[in-house]
Design a protein around this motif. Structure first.
Motif, mmCIF file in Angstrom:
data_model
loop_
_atom_site.group_PDB
_atom_site.id
_atom_site.type_symbol
_atom_site.label_atom_id
_atom_site.label_comp_id
_atom_site.label_asym_id
_atom_site.label_seq_id
_atom_site.Cartn_x
_atom_site.Cartn_y
_atom_site.Cartn_z
ATOM 1 N N ILE A 276 0.794 -1.343 0.000
ATOM 2 C CA ILE A 276 -0.155 -0.035 -0.031
ATOM 3 C C ILE A 276 0.995 1.275 0.093
ATOM 4 O O ILE A 276 0.532 2.230 -0.700
ATOM 5 C CB ILE A 276 -0.948 0.072 1.428
ATOM 6 N N ALA A 277 1.938 1.300 0.834
ATOM 7 C CA ALA A 277 2.871 2.271 0.689
ATOM 8 C C ALA A 277 3.661 2.545 -0.396
ATOM 9 O O ALA A 277 3.689 3.755 -0.851
ATOM 10 C CB ALA A 277 3.763 2.157 2.264
ATOM 11 N N GLY A 278 3.949 1.543 -1.080
ATOM 12 C CA GLY A 278 4.625 1.720 -2.561
ATOM 13 C C GLY A 278 3.752 2.475 -3.393
ATOM 14 O O GLY A 278 4.208 3.171 -4.275
ATOM 15 N N TYR A 279 2.207 2.125 -3.520
ATOM 16 C CA TYR A 279 1.620 2.620 -4.380
ATOM 17 C C TYR A 279 1.585 4.124 -3.941
ATOM 18 O O TYR A 279 1.215 5.016 -4.684
ATOM 19 C CB TYR A 279 0.156 2.093 -4.255
ATOM 20 N N CYS A 280 1.209 4.595 -2.539
ATOM 21 C CA CYS A 280 1.012 5.738 -2.027
ATOM 22 C C CYS A 280 2.179 6.884 -2.416
ATOM 23 O O CYS A 280 2.027 7.855 -3.106
ATOM 24 C CB CYS A 280 1.124 5.752 -0.676
ATOM 25 N N ARG A 281 3.492 6.096 -2.392
ATOM 26 C CA ARG A 281 4.492 6.989 -2.786
ATOM 27 C C ARG A 281 4.527 7.234 -4.258
ATOM 28 O O ARG A 281 5.012 8.395 -4.803
ATOM 29 C CB ARG A 281 5.924 5.999 -2.502
ATOM 30 N N SER A 282 4.054 6.314 -5.191
ATOM 31 C CA SER A 282 4.282 6.593 -6.464
ATOM 32 C C SER A 282 3.171 7.656 -7.076
ATOM 33 O O SER A 282 3.068 8.166 -8.099
ATOM 34 C CB SER A 282 3.865 5.412 -7.220
ATOM 35 N N ASN A 283 2.020 7.910 -6.095
ATOM 36 C CA ASN A 283 0.947 8.785 -6.322
ATOM 37 C C ASN A 283 0.967 9.915 -5.458
ATOM 38 O O ASN A 283 -0.106 10.567 -5.339
ATOM 39 C CB ASN A 283 -0.143 7.791 -6.352
ATOM 40 N N GLY A 284 1.731 10.404 -4.886
ATOM 41 C CA GLY A 284 1.827 11.639 -3.977
ATOM 42 C C GLY A 284 1.107 11.572 -2.813
ATOM 43 O O GLY A 284 0.596 12.607 -2.497
ATOM 44 N N ILE A 285 0.739 10.660 -2.385
ATOM 45 C CA ILE A 285 0.027 10.302 -1.047
ATOM 46 C C ILE A 285 0.721 9.960 0.160
ATOM 47 O O ILE A 285 1.766 9.037 0.239
ATOM 48 C CB ILE A 285 -1.133 9.324 -1.549
ATOM 49 N N LEU A 286 0.451 10.720 1.148
ATOM 50 C CA LEU A 286 1.174 10.237 2.386
ATOM 51 C C LEU A 286 0.517 9.069 3.081
ATOM 52 O O LEU A 286 -0.687 9.052 2.818
ATOM 53 C CB LEU A 286 1.171 11.438 3.372
ATOM 54 N N ILE A 287 1.142 8.331 3.846
ATOM 55 C CA ILE A 287 0.611 7.177 4.564
ATOM 56 C C ILE A 287 1.122 7.106 6.138
ATOM 57 O O ILE A 287 2.152 7.207 6.284
ATOM 58 C CB ILE A 287 1.019 5.890 3.870
ATOM 59 N N HIS A 288 -0.080 6.923 6.941
ATOM 60 C CA HIS A 288 0.164 6.481 8.266
ATOM 61 C C HIS A 288 -0.205 5.327 8.555
ATOM 62 O O HIS A 288 -0.984 4.801 8.097
ATOM 63 C CB HIS A 288 -0.683 7.728 9.242
ATOM 64 N N SER A 289 0.588 4.677 9.430
ATOM 65 C CA SER A 289 0.030 3.250 10.098
ATOM 66 C C SER A 289 0.356 3.023 11.450
ATOM 67 O O SER A 289 1.346 3.562 11.940
ATOM 68 C CB SER A 289 0.955 2.206 9.211
ATOM 69 N N ASP A 290 -0.650 2.543 12.006
ATOM 70 C CA ASP A 290 -0.726 2.079 13.397
ATOM 71 C C ASP A 290 -0.132 0.897 13.694
ATOM 72 O O ASP A 290 -0.508 -0.094 13.363
ATOM 73 C CB ASP A 290 -2.356 2.002 13.879
ATOM 74 N N PHE A 291 1.059 0.899 14.454
ATOM 75 C CA PHE A 291 1.913 -0.165 14.636
ATOM 76 C C PHE A 291 1.926 -0.831 15.897
ATOM 77 O O PHE A 291 2.686 -1.735 16.502
ATOM 78 C CB PHE A 291 3.494 -0.059 14.417
ATOM 79 N N VAL A 292 0.808 -0.230 16.592
ATOM 80 C CA VAL A 292 0.732 -0.823 18.204
ATOM 81 C C VAL A 292 0.974 -1.997 18.433
ATOM 82 O O VAL A 292 1.580 -2.653 19.246
ATOM 83 C CB VAL A 292 -0.656 0.075 18.848
#
Length: 379
Positions: free
Chosen positions: A160-176
């Protein structure tokens, strides 16, 4: 009481507790103070920051200490929104996110943002195709939880992060739920922001870490904030952070050993239920897509709340979902996200294993659940 609720919270590690006492009595200065006591506290704080940067495999400049996962989620998301790379007011998140994320998304909706909540498939996974179809030209942020706290599934964050990076989208993830249980490798570096919480890996409550990509020009949520380089206000909890760091180091050193042991306990538990021919469902996935220590399940025809009370009566501590959801009349969000509703959703309950979980206790719990199911079926 035999404890099977480690996904909610863990006991404080003894070594971490010793570190907490030592830091509280010897490094008690305010880390912002310019005198010697303040400098000693500041030096300890920066050592902890360096260690978390190493454990997460991220840049030290992006590591911030928080009061836990909820605050880390809130501030991390708001930091990314202040640093978005393109125009737009569309956000994508999961339908089963932790309440700290879900409630923030509902608040943002009220402020004019558009939010898409992604469902899960029957295995509790958000499919990449489902995610891509939800993306719009005006999508500026994605927030997807890595480890689900109710059934233990792991989302394909790197893809998901790879796709975001290619499309100028920032990504947050809860790693708790996942930090300290699986290797981070390049996982943390693949996202723009993340959060973890100390008490999920045997650290003290009220401690956490957030990471925000230091290359982003984010703005403080509260103007004038000076602590943690403007990330959050308030005197930094140096003793708690030192104890959390010790707990994180131990958890990291035990990842392979504990993962294998919890996987074995999961198998023993399922085998016990199968041998007793008790009608049940275990939700989730397998292999690399599953945290072995979290078992989200249901006994057919038995409400999860009843199972919890019966287990408590026999001195077994389980739950009916995340602690932040307890007390609500609605079923666990994960059930709804998987398309399970009504009576079937209310049958859900969660069992989670930890360091002190013994195989004999797991077998005993399996037999108790079979007994509960048998008694209800006989009525």
């Amino acid at each position: 009481m035999k404890y099977f609720d480690y996904a909610a919270t863990c006991p404080l590690d003894r070594d971490a507790a010793d570190i907490f006492i030592k830091a509280s009595t010897e490094y008690f200065g305010n880390s912002q103070s310019l005198h010697e006591a303040g400098s000693a506290a500041a030096n300890l704080l920066e050592s902890c920051r360096q260690e978390f940067a190493r454990l997460l495999d991220v840049e030290e400049a992006g590591v911030y200490f928080t009061s836990g996962g909820s605050e880390g989620n809130y501030l991390g998301i708001m930091a990314l929104l202040s640093a978005k790379r393109k125009n737009g007011r569309h956000i994508i998140t999961g339908a089963a996110e932790h309440s700290s994320v879900y409630n923030l998304m509902k608040k943002l909706e009220g402020e004019g943002w558009e939010v898409t909540f992604l469902p899960m498939d029957e295995d509790g996974i958000i499919k990449i195709d489902t995610f891509i179809k939800a993306v719009r030209p005006e999508t500026v942020l994605v927030s997807i939880q890595h480890g689900n706290p109710e059934i233990g599934t792991l989302q394909p964050i790197q893809n998901i992060a790879g796709y975001c990076r290619s499309n100028g989208i920032l990504i947050h993830s809860d790693f708790v739920q996942s930090f300290g249980k699986i290797s981070m490798n390049s996982l943390a570096r693949s996202v723009d922001a993340l959060s973890i919480s100390g008490h999920k890996f045997y650290g003290p409550k009220g401690t956490g870490v957030a990471y925000v990509n230091p290359k982003l020009a984010w703005k403080p949520y509260i103007d004038g904030t000076v602590h943690e380089k403007g990330f959050r206000p308030g005197t930094v909890n140096v003793p708690g952070i030192a104890a959390m760091t010790a707990a994180a180091q131990k958890a990291h050193s035990l990842i392979k050993q504990e993962h294998d042991r919890l996987k074995e306990l999961r198998t023993i538990f399922a085998d016990t239920l199968t041998e007793l021919k008790s009608p049940y469902t275990i939700f989730g996935s397998e292999g690399d897509e599953q945290l072995p220590g979290i078992v989200g399940m249901a006994l057919k025809g038995v409400e999860g709340q009843f199972v919890l009370l019966e287990c408590d009566r026999k001195e077994f501590a389980i739950s009916t979902g995340t602690a932040c959801h307890t007390g609500l009349l609605s079923p666990a969000k994960t059930m709804a996200a998987m398309g399970i509703n009504g009576k079937e959703a209310k049958e859900f309950f969660r069992i989670s294993f930890g360091r002190k979980t013994a195989a004999s206790d797991v077998v005993e719990l399996g037999k108790l659940l079979a007994s509960i199911s048998g008694r209800v079926a006989a009525v």
